[in-house]
Scaffold this motif. Structure first.
Motif, PDB file in Angstrom:
ATOM      1  N   PRO A 176      -5.371   0.459  -7.818  1.00  0.00           N
ATOM      2  CA  PRO A 176      -6.549  -0.319  -7.425  1.00  0.00           C
ATOM      3  C   PRO A 176      -7.199   0.261  -6.174  1.00  0.00           C
ATOM      4  CG  PRO A 176      -4.574  -1.420  -6.670  1.00  0.00           C
ATOM      5  CD  PRO A 176      -4.112  -0.230  -7.470  1.00  0.00           C
ATOM      6  N   ARG A 177      -8.426  -0.107  -5.934  1.00  0.00           N
ATOM      7  CA  ARG A 177      -9.088   0.270  -4.690  1.00  0.00           C
ATOM      8  C   ARG A 177      -8.592  -0.631  -3.561  1.00  0.00           C
ATOM      9  NH1 ARG A 177     -11.508   5.163  -3.914  1.00  0.00           N
ATOM     10  NH2 ARG A 177     -12.416   5.819  -5.880  1.00  0.00           N
ATOM     11  N   THR A 178      -8.265  -0.040  -2.435  1.00  0.00           N
ATOM     12  CA  THR A 178      -7.824  -0.788  -1.255  1.00  0.00           C
ATOM     13  C   THR A 178      -8.584  -0.273  -0.037  1.00  0.00           C
ATOM     14  OG1 THR A 178      -6.068   0.737  -0.574  1.00  0.00           O
ATOM     15  CG2 THR A 178      -5.508  -0.881  -2.284  1.00  0.00           C
ATOM     16  N   PRO A 179      -8.498  -0.978   1.092  1.00  0.00           N
ATOM     17  CA  PRO A 179      -9.192  -0.496   2.300  1.00  0.00           C
ATOM     18  C   PRO A 179      -8.732   0.875   2.764  1.00  0.00           C
ATOM     19  CG  PRO A 179      -8.621  -2.811   2.550  1.00  0.00           C
ATOM     20  CD  PRO A 179      -7.959  -2.335   1.283  1.00  0.00           C
ATOM     21  N   PHE A 180      -7.493   1.285   2.432  1.00  0.00           N
ATOM     22  CA  PHE A 180      -7.045   2.609   2.885  1.00  0.00           C
ATOM     23  C   PHE A 180      -7.270   3.700   1.845  1.00  0.00           C
ATOM     24  CE2 PHE A 180      -3.223   1.416   0.643  1.00  0.00           C
ATOM     25  CZ  PHE A 180      -2.892   0.135   1.105  1.00  0.00           C
TER      26      PHE A 180
ATOM     27  N   LEU B 215      -6.258  -8.214  -1.444  1.00  0.00           N
ATOM     28  CA  LEU B 215      -5.108  -8.182  -2.344  1.00  0.00           C
ATOM     29  C   LEU B 215      -5.577  -7.920  -3.774  1.00  0.00           C
ATOM     30  CD1 LEU B 215      -2.012  -8.608  -2.433  1.00  0.00           C
ATOM     31  CD2 LEU B 215      -2.485 -10.986  -3.091  1.00  0.00           C
ATOM     32  N   PRO B 216      -5.113  -6.847  -4.411  1.00  0.00           N
ATOM     33  CA  PRO B 216      -5.552  -6.547  -5.779  1.00  0.00           C
ATOM     34  C   PRO B 216      -4.827  -7.424  -6.794  1.00  0.00           C
ATOM     35  CG  PRO B 216      -3.985  -4.906  -5.058  1.00  0.00           C
ATOM     36  CD  PRO B 216      -4.202  -5.811  -3.882  1.00  0.00           C
ATOM     37  N   ASP B 217      -5.266  -7.360  -8.033  1.00  0.00           N
ATOM     38  CA  ASP B 217      -4.646  -8.137  -9.104  1.00  0.00           C
ATOM     39  C   ASP B 217      -3.674  -7.306  -9.932  1.00  0.00           C
ATOM     40  OD1 ASP B 217      -6.391  -6.476 -10.370  1.00  0.00           O
ATOM     41  OD2 ASP B 217      -7.503  -8.034 -11.433  1.00  0.00           O
ATOM     42  N   ARG B 218      -3.310  -6.144  -9.436  1.00  0.00           N
ATOM     43  CA  ARG B 218      -2.361  -5.276 -10.126  1.00  0.00           C
ATOM     44  C   ARG B 218      -1.591  -4.458  -9.082  1.00  0.00           C
ATOM     45  NH1 ARG B 218      -7.492  -2.894 -11.135  1.00  0.00           N
ATOM     46  NH2 ARG B 218      -7.670  -0.700 -10.472  1.00  0.00           N
ATOM     47  N   PRO B 219      -0.528  -3.768  -9.481  1.00  0.00           N
ATOM     48  CA  PRO B 219       0.306  -3.043  -8.512  1.00  0.00           C
ATOM     49  C   PRO B 219      -0.440  -1.902  -7.829  1.00  0.00           C
ATOM     50  CG  PRO B 219       1.468  -3.331 -10.595  1.00  0.00           C
ATOM     51  CD  PRO B 219       0.045  -3.718 -10.843  1.00  0.00           C
TER      52      PRO B 219
ATOM     53  N   ALA C 151       7.520  14.770  -6.795  1.00  0.00           N
ATOM     54  CA  ALA C 151       7.057  13.426  -6.455  1.00  0.00           C
ATOM     55  C   ALA C 151       7.179  12.504  -7.653  1.00  0.00           C
ATOM     56  CB  ALA C 151       5.610  13.462  -5.969  1.00  0.00           C
ATOM     57  N   MET C 152       7.503  11.249  -7.362  1.00  0.00           N
ATOM     58  CA  MET C 152       7.435  10.183  -8.346  1.00  0.00           C
ATOM     59  C   MET C 152       6.241   9.292  -7.994  1.00  0.00           C
ATOM     60  SD  MET C 152      11.440   9.028  -8.777  1.00  0.00           S
ATOM     61  CE  MET C 152      11.495   8.220  -7.171  1.00  0.00           C
ATOM     62  N   PHE C 153       5.780   8.549  -8.981  1.00  0.00           N
ATOM     63  CA  PHE C 153       4.658   7.638  -8.759  1.00  0.00           C
ATOM     64  C   PHE C 153       5.126   6.238  -9.110  1.00  0.00           C
ATOM     65  CE2 PHE C 153       2.991  11.834  -9.655  1.00  0.00           C
ATOM     66  CZ  PHE C 153       2.185  12.031  -8.540  1.00  0.00           C
ATOM     67  N   ALA C 154       5.327   5.439  -8.056  1.00  0.00           N
ATOM     68  CA  ALA C 154       5.992   4.148  -8.202  1.00  0.00           C
ATOM     69  C   ALA C 154       5.013   2.991  -8.059  1.00  0.00           C
ATOM     70  CB  ALA C 154       7.101   4.011  -7.158  1.00  0.00           C
ATOM     71  N   PRO C 155       4.973   2.077  -9.034  1.00  0.00           N
ATOM     72  CA  PRO C 155       4.157   0.864  -8.876  1.00  0.00           C
ATOM     73  C   PRO C 155       4.778  -0.065  -7.831  1.00  0.00           C
ATOM     74  CG  PRO C 155       4.712   1.284 -11.193  1.00  0.00           C
ATOM     75  CD  PRO C 155       5.588   2.168 -10.369  1.00  0.00           C
ATOM     76  N   LEU C 156       3.939  -0.602  -6.963  1.00  0.00           N
ATOM     77  CA  LEU C 156       4.362  -1.596  -5.965  1.00  0.00           C
ATOM     78  C   LEU C 156       3.649  -2.903  -6.289  1.00  0.00           C
ATOM     79  CD1 LEU C 156       4.155   0.514  -2.660  1.00  0.00           C
ATOM     80  CD2 LEU C 156       6.064   0.309  -4.261  1.00  0.00           C
ATOM     81  N   PRO C 157       4.341  -3.885  -6.876  1.00  0.00           N
ATOM     82  CA  PRO C 157       3.691  -5.105  -7.375  1.00  0.00           C
ATOM     83  C   PRO C 157       3.311  -6.080  -6.265  1.00  0.00           C
ATOM     84  CG  PRO C 157       6.050  -5.219  -7.771  1.00  0.00           C
ATOM     85  CD  PRO C 157       5.782  -3.841  -7.215  1.00  0.00           C
TER      86      PRO C 157
END
Length: 485
Positions: A245-249, A302-306, A329-335
């Motif tokens: 998702p898009r976040t401020p950072f 706060l997004p609606d997905r990880p 590198a791994m790509f890990a979802p953070l819920p």
């Protein structure tokens, strides 16, 4: 004579006015056991002069290939002088953590001089409580996280009394001779299309793991087909991973940096690990998920997905890697979107199980393969173009890294290292915040590097990591509590 790997060279190529590729560490020191109760710049210069032969990155510099026909080489700097790399600064009173973080950020946001060995060390005086600090940075082209820890061990002692280092050998990394270097470069350039084709076939089987690329139409089916043809093991079905998702950072970063740090008791982390039946790294990921959730709530973002975190993985134990970077590198979802702490932790645990399974299938080789696809003459341009389009693609949200360190105290010229806080890289491609943890002497030392234009309250993330660990401890205590009738 050593040549940079494709991964090493990429760390040089991504650098710009806004993106720098050095990593660093802030050591807090108790100097009461030093001569005169004080550590001096002269002490540090002499320490490095005595031990530079134990760590190649300290004394070698880049040697470019003409016309960039091939990747650069390393050569020993004939004019190596530790005094050019060691500096001293002092904080004004009261010398608190906020001032120290701001000073480290100013040092971290300055590039290294590529005409010299790619490292610097700053002795920082004036800390509250009579302490001192050392901030050292070294270019990622020289070392990965594991080699950086080994470099630290080479310079420090296991007791207050300085050990006598082994005598230096007569071996030197001489500058490559021009004609042999050009011959090798032309041969490598001519054979590159064949090697690229082979690498592309090997990489195609793992493209479905990559953010953005993995979500493109047909990529998942193509990767499965390539793995089948090559006889590679297929990963277990894990469901569709949502895009970051898009976040401020997740916006173009500036050239400025902010640095915040803090320590967490390693025993508390291990208590959570034992109580919930996971790894220390899983606990770190759960802590980061909780901390980032609270930060995003603060900013009404706060997004609606990880979120999707890029998690560097050391490959040093899996192959003969030499001196270069050995990482993937791994790509890990953070819920972060899950409100209930227990449900959120279960989602983190399930996500990490899936991520590790997929990584095991690929053996992590895709990172090196992708880095080597382009010939050296074009790789710099391709890397810079990729960095320019990265903000629009939003491949990941942030970097999270966990580096194991020594569990016994270390000393620098009699000064005890009380804590060691890592500082790493941020970029347009990986987001404007990087959380790195380093386990040392009974603590989990946390360093957060961020772009202050995107993350103005970086210290809050350290506070939220503490709160997240407390939340996990309460879950363990609840499970251990007897049921009362």
């Amino acid at each position: 004579m050593g040549q940079l790997t494709a991964v090493d060279t990429n760390f040089l190529d991504i650098e710009s006015r806004r993106t720098l590729s050095h990593i660093g560490g802030l050591a807090i020191l108790d100097t009461t056991l030093c001569d005169g109760g004080r550590l001096t710049r002269g002490d540090m210069v002499e320490l490095i002069r005595e031990r530079a032969h134990l760590a190649k990155p300290l004394r070698r510099r880049l040697a470019a290939v003409p016309f960039r026909l091939d990747r650069p080489y390393w050569e020993e700097d004939p004019n190596f002088d530790p005094g050019r790399h060691v500096h001293e600064v002092a904080l004004p009173s009261p010398g608190d953590d906020l001032q120290l973080g701001a000073e480290v950020a100013r040092i971290h946001e300055r590039p290294l001089d590529r005409r010299r060995p790619l490292w610097e060390l700053f002795l920082i005086q004036g800390l509250a409580g009579g302490r001192a600090a050392i901030y050292a940075k070294v270019h990622h082209a020289c070392v990965d996280g594991v080699l950086a820890a080994e470099l630290l061990a080479a310079l420090l002692d296991l007791q207050p009394e300085a050990a006598t280092p082994p005598a230096p050998t007569a071996d030197r990394e001489l500058r490559p001779e021009l004609l042999p270097m050009l011959t090798r470069s032309v041969t490598r350039f001519a054979l590159h299309p064949v090697r690229s084709a082979e690498a592309l076939v090997r990489t195609a089987g793992h493209l479905d793991q990559l953010p953005v690329v993995g979500g493109m139409p047909g990529v998942r089916e193509m990767s499965r087909a390539v793995r089948s043809v090559l006889g590679q093991r297929q990963p277990a079905p894990t469901g569709e991973q949502s895009p970051p998702p898009r976040t401020p950072f997740n916006a173009p970063i500036s050239q400025h940096r902010a640095f915040a740090f803090g320590s967490l008791p390693l025993e508390d982390v291990k208590k959570v690990r034992r109580g919930l039946g996971v790894s220390v790294n899983d606990v770190v990921m759960a802590m980061c998920t909780g901390a980032l959730r609270q930060w995003l709530i603060d900013h009404d973002a706060l997004p609606d997905r990880p979120l999707v975190a890029c998690v560097p993985v050391s490959m040093r134990r899996r192959a003969e890697c030499g001196d270069g970077n050995a990482l993937s590198a791994m790509f890990a979802p953070l819920p972060v979107h899950i409100a209930d702490p227990a449900e959120r932790f279960l989602a983190v645990r399930a996500a990490m199980v899936n991520v590790k399974r997929r990584f095991a299938v690929s053996h992590g080789s895709w990172f090196e393969e992708v880095s080597a696809l382009m010939p050296s003459a074009l790789s710099g341009l391709a890397t810079r173009l990729a960095m320019q389009v990265a903000p629009a693609l939003n491949p990941v949200n942030l970097l999270v890294s966990n580096v194991p360190g020594p569990q016994q105290p270390l000393y620098a010229r009699g000064a005890r290292v009380l804590a060691y806080y890592p500082a790493s890289v941020i970029s347009d491609a990986t987001g404007g915040v990087n959380i790195t943890v380093f386990s040392y002497d009974g603590n989990l030392d946390v360093g957060v590097i961020a772009c202050p234009d995107l993350v103005p309250d970086t210290w809050n993330l350290v506070d939220y990591l503490r709160e997240s660990l407390t939340e996990l401890l309460k879950m363990v205590e609840a499970e251990e509590s007897p049921v009362r009738v």
